[in-house]
Design a protein around this motif. Structure first.
Motif, PDB file in Angstrom:
ATOM      1  N   ALA A 135       0.826  -1.203   0.000  1.00 40.96           N
ATOM      2  CA  ALA A 135       0.000   0.000   0.000  1.00 40.96           C
ATOM      3  C   ALA A 135       0.865   1.260   0.000  1.00 40.96           C
ATOM      4  O   ALA A 135       0.593   2.227  -0.724  1.00 40.96           O
ATOM      5  N   GLU A 136       1.905   1.257   0.813  1.00 40.42           N
ATOM      6  CA  GLU A 136       2.815   2.395   0.862  1.00 40.42           C
ATOM      7  C   GLU A 136       3.497   2.599  -0.498  1.00 40.42           C
ATOM      8  O   GLU A 136       3.629   3.733  -0.980  1.00 40.42           O
ATOM      9  N   GLU A 137       3.939   1.505  -1.100  1.00 39.39           N
ATOM     10  CA  GLU A 137       4.662   1.588  -2.369  1.00 39.39           C
ATOM     11  C   GLU A 137       3.798   2.180  -3.468  1.00 39.39           C
ATOM     12  O   GLU A 137       4.261   2.987  -4.286  1.00 39.39           O
ATOM     13  N   ARG A 141       4.771   5.591  -5.450  1.00 40.41           N
ATOM     14  CA  ARG A 141       4.922   5.639  -6.909  1.00 40.41           C
ATOM     15  C   ARG A 141       3.973   6.654  -7.525  1.00 40.41           C
ATOM     16  O   ARG A 141       4.313   7.321  -8.509  1.00 40.41           O
ATOM     17  N   LEU A 142       2.768   6.752  -6.963  1.00 40.78           N
ATOM     18  CA  LEU A 142       1.811   7.745  -7.462  1.00 40.78           C
ATOM     19  C   LEU A 142       2.326   9.156  -7.209  1.00 40.78           C
ATOM     20  O   LEU A 142       2.222  10.036  -8.076  1.00 40.78           O
ATOM     21  N   ILE A 143       2.893   9.386  -6.051  1.00 41.21           N
ATOM     22  CA  ILE A 143       3.441  10.706  -5.709  1.00 41.21           C
ATOM     23  C   ILE A 143       4.593  11.071  -6.643  1.00 41.21           C
ATOM     24  O   ILE A 143       4.705  12.210  -7.121  1.00 41.21           O
ATOM     25  N   ARG A 144       5.455  10.096  -6.930  1.00 36.60           N
ATOM     26  CA  ARG A 144       6.634  10.362  -7.764  1.00 36.60           C
ATOM     27  C   ARG A 144       6.294  10.377  -9.248  1.00 36.60           C
ATOM     28  O   ARG A 144       7.038  10.923 -10.054  1.00 36.60           O
ATOM     29  N   GLY A 145       5.181   9.775  -9.611  1.00 32.97           N
ATOM     30  CA  GLY A 145       4.800   9.686 -11.013  1.00 32.97           C
ATOM     31  C   GLY A 145       5.146   8.334 -11.584  1.00 32.97           C
ATOM     32  O   GLY A 145       6.288   7.897 -11.503  1.00 32.97           O
ATOM     33  N   THR A 146       4.159   7.662 -12.165  1.00 34.03           N
ATOM     34  CA  THR A 146       4.393   6.328 -12.702  1.00 34.03           C
ATOM     35  C   THR A 146       3.285   5.977 -13.678  1.00 34.03           C
ATOM     36  O   THR A 146       2.310   6.721 -13.846  1.00 34.03           O
ATOM     37  N   GLY A 147       3.412   4.830 -14.313  1.00 31.78           N
ATOM     38  CA  GLY A 147       2.395   4.341 -15.220  1.00 31.78           C
ATOM     39  C   GLY A 147       1.633   3.181 -14.607  1.00 31.78           C
ATOM     40  O   GLY A 147       1.699   2.919 -13.402  1.00 31.78           O
ATOM     41  N   LEU A 148       0.934   2.449 -15.471  1.00 32.34           N
ATOM     42  CA  LEU A 148       0.120   1.333 -15.001  1.00 32.34           C
ATOM     43  C   LEU A 148       0.959   0.280 -14.290  1.00 32.34           C
ATOM     44  O   LEU A 148       0.557  -0.248 -13.239  1.00 32.34           O
ATOM     45  N   LYS A 149       2.123  -0.007 -14.839  1.00 32.09           N
ATOM     46  CA  LYS A 149       2.982  -1.022 -14.229  1.00 32.09           C
ATOM     47  C   LYS A 149       3.377  -0.613 -12.815  1.00 32.09           C
ATOM     48  O   LYS A 149       3.391  -1.440 -11.892  1.00 32.09           O
ATOM     49  N   GLY A 153       1.937  -2.061  -8.381  1.00 31.36           N
ATOM     50  CA  GLY A 153       2.677  -2.415  -7.177  1.00 31.36           C
ATOM     51  C   GLY A 153       3.722  -3.491  -7.380  1.00 31.36           C
ATOM     52  O   GLY A 153       4.077  -3.851  -8.505  1.00 31.36           O
ATOM     53  N   MET A 154       4.198  -4.006  -6.258  1.00 28.33           N
ATOM     54  CA  MET A 154       5.206  -5.063  -6.277  1.00 28.33           C
ATOM     55  C   MET A 154       4.548  -6.402  -6.623  1.00 28.33           C
ATOM     56  O   MET A 154       3.395  -6.649  -6.268  1.00 28.33           O
ATOM     57  N   ILE A 226      -6.128  -5.670  -9.441  1.00 27.06           N
ATOM     58  CA  ILE A 226      -6.796  -5.466 -10.736  1.00 27.06           C
ATOM     59  C   ILE A 226      -5.792  -4.969 -11.772  1.00 27.06           C
ATOM     60  O   ILE A 226      -5.735  -5.466 -12.910  1.00 27.06           O
ATOM     61  N   LEU A 227      -4.981  -3.996 -11.378  1.00 30.92           N
ATOM     62  CA  LEU A 227      -4.019  -3.418 -12.321  1.00 30.92           C
ATOM     63  C   LEU A 227      -2.942  -4.425 -12.717  1.00 30.92           C
ATOM     64  O   LEU A 227      -2.429  -4.379 -13.840  1.00 30.92           O
ATOM     65  N   GLN A 228      -2.581  -5.330 -11.815  1.00 31.47           N
ATOM     66  CA  GLN A 228      -1.598  -6.358 -12.161  1.00 31.47           C
ATOM     67  C   GLN A 228      -2.115  -7.253 -13.278  1.00 31.47           C
ATOM     68  O   GLN A 228      -1.367  -7.647 -14.173  1.00 31.47           O
ATOM     69  N   GLN A 229      -3.410  -7.575 -13.237  1.00 34.81           N
ATOM     70  CA  GLN A 229      -3.995  -8.394 -14.300  1.00 34.81           C
ATOM     71  C   GLN A 229      -4.012  -7.628 -15.620  1.00 34.81           C
ATOM     72  O   GLN A 229      -3.700  -8.185 -16.681  1.00 34.81           O
TER      73      GLN A 229
END
Length: 473
Positions: A135-137, A141-149, A153-154, A226-229
């Motif tokens: 949850a923290e990760e 990642r959202l704060i730093r900026g990221t995509g779907l991958k 999460g891990m 969900i996003l991992q799938q």
């Protein structure tokens, strides 16, 4: 029957890891709640694993390290598990990578664990990331900026790294240690709000739970699942399309020299898939892509013309060459200011009649000879044969003009000279070594490559022009 937590961890491991009896597992342990519980749970499981406890000292908390090493060593001895302590130089790595102490410590830790895995031929490296860490990760990642991958999460498995506790909460692990009378150490750095992760753990998540969603941790975990799938499906599609678009050119030692993507094929891709294909291309060529890198590549593909180029980090060059997007290092993986695509000066030579011409700038020798058709042997190596009855001297040998086209022998229509050479798998940097021979405004041949259909031999041909092409050092 084992305690419930052990059963849950075993079930998670069966779903995600292909454990075999006597598999060697390096367990990264710091002495904290999570990693101490990990060591005990794997030891108590029914998988019959061969465990090794490894403590990595980052040199960042010297006043606590000795006590932690002593605790972990005692814990390993109690369980009859081999123990190793290693120290890494975080400061040197931070200076080299120009990154934060957190990032340098993470890289150094995983590098050391992988070295030990190879040294002891272990099957996996087990780390103690929990559902709380997940949850923290995701928030980090959202704060730093990221995509779907990144937002997915891990994952339970990443190469040789496994996370057996990724579905378990820290509170359940603390309860397990308390019930079984196992101790643990407290890492004081976890209380320092100078680190982003600690701010998220100590401030942001409690705030979200209190004022927005009491179940925010579970919501984040469900979203990640969900996003991992979705990520797995898109990754599969992207990999299939990459295989269709990419050509990996290797040397005799199987080292990747350059990677080519079809330009027209890339332009036809959906932006979401193209972004992933470009990211994969960068990883394949040994360059870690950033958001800005991918954006620059997409702009190059959208707006670039033949010859356009992009200079990326560590000497990587990306050029548009005919219908290819070429990734390569002109001077190895290091800073390089040149464009890597030397363009020889244009040249032009005149043949007043049959003769031999030496071109030292290209390392070539070109000869023209008029032969009688009846006595002509038409299968000489590196020689093209044109209908001399359709030609008049002087003839011109020159470098091809940009965008120049002609109809190759047997082709249904005209093609660019550069496209013809590309189709023949002649590398871009070698194409200047294939000059064209012309008669007035008519192109007779790409010397050493293709004859024009306009000057092919016919039953009426009496005289033959033999155009020979030889390389000379």
């Amino acid at each position: 029957m084992p305690p419930l937590l052990i059963q849950q961890v075993e079930e998670f491991c069966r779903e995600n890891f292909n454990f075999q009896p006597d598999d060697k597992i390096i367990v990264a342990i710091s002495g904290g709640i999570d990693s101490t519980a990990l060591l005990h749970l794997l030891h108590e499981s029914r998988f019959q694993l061969r465990l090794m406890a490894v403590y990595v000292d980052h040199g960042l908390r010297p006043h606590e390290t000795d006590a932690e090493i002593e605790f972990v060593q005692q814990c390993a001895e109690h369980l009859a598990i081999p123990f190793i302590a290693r120290r890494v130089n975080v400061g040197a790595l931070q200076k080299e990578r120009k990154c934060s102490p957190e990032e340098a410590a993470r890289i150094a830790r995983y590098n050391e664990l992988e070295l030990l895995r190879q040294q002891y031929t272990a099957d996996y490296i087990a780390v103690a990331h929990t559902a709380d860490d997940q949850a923290e990760e995701i928030l980090i990642r959202l704060i730093r900026g990221t995509g779907l991958k990144g937002l997915s999460g891990m994952t339970p498995v990443n190469g040789h790294i496994i996370r057996p506790l990724l579905a378990r909460t820290k509170s359940s692990l603390a309860a397990y240690l308390k019930e079984t009378n196992f101790g643990f150490c407290h890492d004081s750095s976890n209380d320092e709000r100078t680190f982003l992760r600690n701010k998220v753990r100590l401030d942001l998540l409690p705030l979200l739970e209190k004022d927005f969603n009491p179940s925010i941790r579970n919501t984040l975990l469900q979203t990640a699942e969900i996003l991992q799938q979705d990520e797995a499906l898109l990754a599969q599609i992207s990999d299939e399309h990459f295989q269709q678009l990419a050509v990996l050119n290797r040397d005799g030692a199987d080292n990747l020299q350059h990677l080519d993507l079809s330009l027209s094929g890339s332009r036809a891709e959906h932006p979401a898939i193209l972004r992933r294909i470009l990211e994969l291309s960068c990883w394949k060529i040994g360059n870690r892509p950033t958001f800005r890198t991918i954006a620059q590549l997409q702009a190059l593909i959208d707006k670039g013309v033949n010859g356009s180029q992009l200079h990326l980090s560590h000497g990587l060059r990306v050029h548009l060459v005919d219908d290819a997007i070429r990734f390569f290092y002109p001077s190895g993986k290091k800073s390089y200011r040149g464009n890597g695509m030397s363009t020889p000066a244009t040249f032009e030579h005149t043949f007043d009649g049959p003769s031999c011409l030496h071109l030292p700038e290209l390392g070539l020798e070109i000869s023209l000879e008029i032969l009688d058709r009846q006595n002509c042997y038409l299968s000489q190596p590196a020689t093209l044969f044109a209908d001399a009855d359709e030609l008049t001297f002087p003839l011109t040998l020159r470098s091809a003009h940009p965008g120049e086209r002609f109809r190759p022998l047997g082709s249904p229509g005209k093609k660019k000279v550069t496209r013809i050479l590309s189709d023949m798998k002649i590398r871009a940097e070698k194409r200047a070594n294939y000059p064209v021979l012309t008669c007035g405004d008519h192109l007779i041949a790409i010397v050493g490559a293709k004859l024009s259909d306009e000057y092919k031999l016919t039953p009426a041909t009496q005289k033959v022009l033999a155009i020979s092409y030889h390389t000379k050092p």
